[in-house]
Scaffold this active site. Structure first.
Site, PDB file in Angstrom:
ATOM      1  N   GLU A 109       0.564 -46.417  77.049  1.00  0.00           N
ATOM      2  CA  GLU A 109       1.735 -46.409  76.433  1.00  0.00           C
ATOM      3  C   GLU A 109       1.690 -46.000  75.077  1.00  0.00           C
ATOM      4  O   GLU A 109       0.570 -45.553  74.570  1.00  0.00           O
ATOM      5  CB  GLU A 109       1.945 -47.900  76.641  1.00  0.00           C
ATOM      6  CG  GLU A 109       2.077 -48.683  77.756  1.00  0.00           C
ATOM      7  CD  GLU A 109       3.499 -48.060  78.857  1.00  0.00           C
ATOM      8  OE1 GLU A 109       3.949 -47.215  78.521  1.00  0.00           O
ATOM      9  OE2 GLU A 109       3.809 -49.042  79.734  1.00  0.00           O
TER      10      GLU A 109
ATOM     11  N   HIS B 276       4.643 -41.978  78.651  1.00  0.00           N
ATOM     12  CA  HIS B 276       3.346 -42.374  78.963  1.00  0.00           C
ATOM     13  C   HIS B 276       2.784 -41.416  80.110  1.00  0.00           C
ATOM     14  O   HIS B 276       3.478 -40.833  80.811  1.00  0.00           O
ATOM     15  CB  HIS B 276       3.303 -43.590  79.354  1.00  0.00           C
ATOM     16  CG  HIS B 276       3.924 -44.130  80.621  1.00  0.00           C
ATOM     17  ND1 HIS B 276       4.766 -45.162  80.941  1.00  0.00           N
ATOM     18  CD2 HIS B 276       3.541 -43.830  82.000  1.00  0.00           C
ATOM     19  CE1 HIS B 276       5.040 -45.385  82.229  1.00  0.00           C
ATOM     20  NE2 HIS B 276       4.273 -44.392  82.796  1.00  0.00           N
TER      21      HIS B 276
ATOM     22  N   ASN C 133       9.154 -43.154  78.826  1.00  0.00           N
ATOM     23  CA  ASN C 133       8.786 -43.273  77.384  1.00  0.00           C
ATOM     24  C   ASN C 133       7.479 -42.447  77.045  1.00  0.00           C
ATOM     25  O   ASN C 133       7.074 -42.473  75.920  1.00  0.00           O
ATOM     26  CB  ASN C 133       8.368 -44.628  77.058  1.00  0.00           C
ATOM     27  CG  ASN C 133       7.047 -45.132  77.844  1.00  0.00           C
ATOM     28  OD1 ASN C 133       6.402 -44.458  78.642  1.00  0.00           O
ATOM     29  ND2 ASN C 133       6.687 -46.177  77.585  1.00  0.00           N
TER      30      ASN C 133
ATOM     31  N   ASP D  71      -4.859 -44.965  87.873  1.00  0.00           N
ATOM     32  CA  ASP D  71      -4.644 -46.514  87.224  1.00  0.00           C
ATOM     33  C   ASP D  71      -4.372 -47.315  88.502  1.00  0.00           C
ATOM     34  O   ASP D  71      -4.144 -47.048  89.558  1.00  0.00           O
ATOM     35  CB  ASP D  71      -3.392 -46.362  86.504  1.00  0.00           C
ATOM     36  CG  ASP D  71      -1.965 -45.597  86.826  1.00  0.00           C
ATOM     37  OD1 ASP D  71      -2.273 -45.166  88.015  1.00  0.00           O
ATOM     38  OD2 ASP D  71      -1.237 -45.198  86.231  1.00  0.00           O
TER      39      ASP D  71
HETATM   40  C1  GLP Z   1       3.790 -45.292  86.612  1.00  0.00           C
HETATM   41  C2  GLP Z   1       2.578 -44.577  86.892  1.00  0.00           C
HETATM   42  C3  GLP Z   1       2.445 -43.301  86.065  1.00  0.00           C
HETATM   43  C4  GLP Z   1       3.528 -42.599  86.608  1.00  0.00           C
HETATM   44  C5  GLP Z   1       4.772 -42.759  86.162  1.00  0.00           C
HETATM   45  C6  GLP Z   1       5.874 -42.121  86.662  1.00  0.00           C
HETATM   46  O1  GLP Z   1       3.885 -46.122  85.304  1.00  0.00           O
HETATM   47  N1  GLP Z   1       1.371 -45.572  86.250  1.00  0.00           N
HETATM   48  O2  GLP Z   1       1.259 -42.633  86.581  1.00  0.00           O
HETATM   49  O3  GLP Z   1       3.458 -41.022  86.252  1.00  0.00           O
HETATM   50  O4  GLP Z   1       4.954 -44.366  86.633  1.00  0.00           O
HETATM   51  O5  GLP Z   1       6.416 -42.475  87.904  1.00  0.00           O
HETATM   52  P1  GLP Z   1       7.433 -41.937  88.700  1.00  0.00           P
HETATM   53  O6  GLP Z   1       6.863 -40.425  89.278  1.00  0.00           O
HETATM   54  O7  GLP Z   1       7.889 -42.651  89.662  1.00  0.00           O
HETATM   55  O8  GLP Z   1       8.681 -41.593  87.855  1.00  0.00           O
END
Ligand code: GLP
Length: 240
Positions: free
Chosen positions: A142, A137, A135, A67
Site C-alpha cells: 500500500e 499499489h 491507489n 500475496d
Molecule cells: C489486489 C491484489 C493485487 C491486484 C489488485 C488489482 O489488491 N493484491 O495484486 O493487482 O488487487 O486487482 P484487479 O486486477 O482485480 O483490479
C-alpha cells in the site's frame, strides 16, 4: 518502462500472453511470478488454452505468487491459493508442488515471511506479473510502504478492502490484513510485466508512469526496473 497501449482488455491479454509464453517457451524450467485479481484472468485463459491445444508444457515450470489474505483457509474460494488453482493451475500440466504462495493461515507470521523470502532467493524469477491497485499499489504494498521492504504482513488500505469487497459476500468478510512480497522482492525479478485496464486505473497508471518515484505510489518504483513492460488498454491509458 516500455509501454504498450491496446484497444481493449482482450488485446491487452493477448499481448501479455505473447510475453509470458515467450518466457515459458525459451525456458521450460522458468520461474514465473504470478498475480491474482481480475486483470490477469484473460492471460490465464490464453495460457491454459495454449497448454491444452498446443501442448505447451508447464511440467517443469515453478511459480511464486505475490500475496495472500491473512486468515483465509486454502478451501476458501476468496483465498488467492484457491483463485490460482481454479483459474490457472488446474488448466495446466504443472504439478501443484511446483507452485508457491504465502500461507495465509501461518501461526507464526514472521517465520512465514522469512520462509517466503528464502524461497524467493532460491527461485530467482524470470518474470513477475503484476496488476495495479487503483491507489497505485502493487501486490498488497500500500502507499507508504518503504521500497526496501521484503515479504511482510500488511494492514490493507480502506480503499483496497472496498475495491476487493466485490469478490466477497459483504465488506465485513474481507480480511483486513495480508501477506505480500515487498517492493524489494518485486524489483529482483529479471523481467516485470504489469497490466492495467479500465478507467478506474487511469489515475494510478498516470502516477506510476509520469509521477515522481515515491513510496506514496508503490508502482512508481517500476520506473527504475531495467526490463519492465506495461500493457494498458485505452481507458487505463487515457491520462497518459
Ligand atoms: C489486489 C491484489 C493485487 C491486484 C489488485 C488489482 O489488491 N493484491 O495484486 O493487482 O488487487 O486487482 P484487479 O486486477 O482485480 O483490479
Amino acid at each position: 518502462m516500455k509501454i504498450i497501449v491496446t484497444k481493449d482488455y482482450d488485446k491487452m491479454s493477448e499481448k501479455a500472453f505473447e510475453i509470458m509464453s515467450g518466457v515459458v517457451k525459451s525456458n521450460p524450467r522458468a520461474v514465473l511470478g504470478l498475480a491474482t485479481g481480475t486483470t490477469p484472468l484473460g492471460l490465464y485463459k490464453l495460457m491454459t488454452a495454449d497448454c491444452k491445444d498446443n501442448g505447451t508444457s508447464y511440467k517443469k515450470i515453478r511459480t511464486v505468487n505475490l500475496d495472500e489474505y491473512a486468515g483465509l483457509d486454502i478451501t476458501s474460494p476468496q483465498s488467492y491459493v484457491y483463485f490460482m488453482r481454479e483459474n490457472l493451475f488446474k488448466g495446466l500440466d504443472i504439478p501443484l508442488e511446483n507452485t508457491n504462495i504465502e500461507n495465509g493461515k501461518a501461526a507464526d507470521a514472521e517465520a512465514e515471511c522469512a520462509r517466503y523470502n528464502a524461497l524467493l532467493s532460491e527461485l530467482p524469477r524470470d518474470i513477475q506479473l503484476l496488476g495495479l491497485g487503483s491507489n497505485g499499489h502493487i501486490a498488497f504494498n500500500e502507499p507508504g510502504t518503504p521500497f526496501g521492504t521484503q515479504t511482510h504482513v500488511v494492514k490493507l488500505a480502506e480503499s483496497t478492502v472496498k475495491d476487493n469487497s466485490r469478490l466477497f459476500e459483504k465488506i465485513g468478510d474481507v480480511p483486513t490484513s495480508a501477506f505480500t512480497m515487498g517492493p524489494k522482492n518485486i524489483m529482483q525479478s529479471k523481467k516485470v510485466l504489469i497490466l492495467a485496464y479500465g478507467e478506474n486505473k487511469a489515475r494510478a497508471v498516470y502516477e506510476m508512469v509520469n509521477g515522481e518515484v515515491t513510496e506514496s505510489c508503490p508502482a512508481s518504483i517500476l520506473q527504475l526496473h531495467p526490463d519492465c513492460t506495461l500493457i494498458v488498454d485505452e481507458k487505463a491509458a487515457s491520462l497518459l
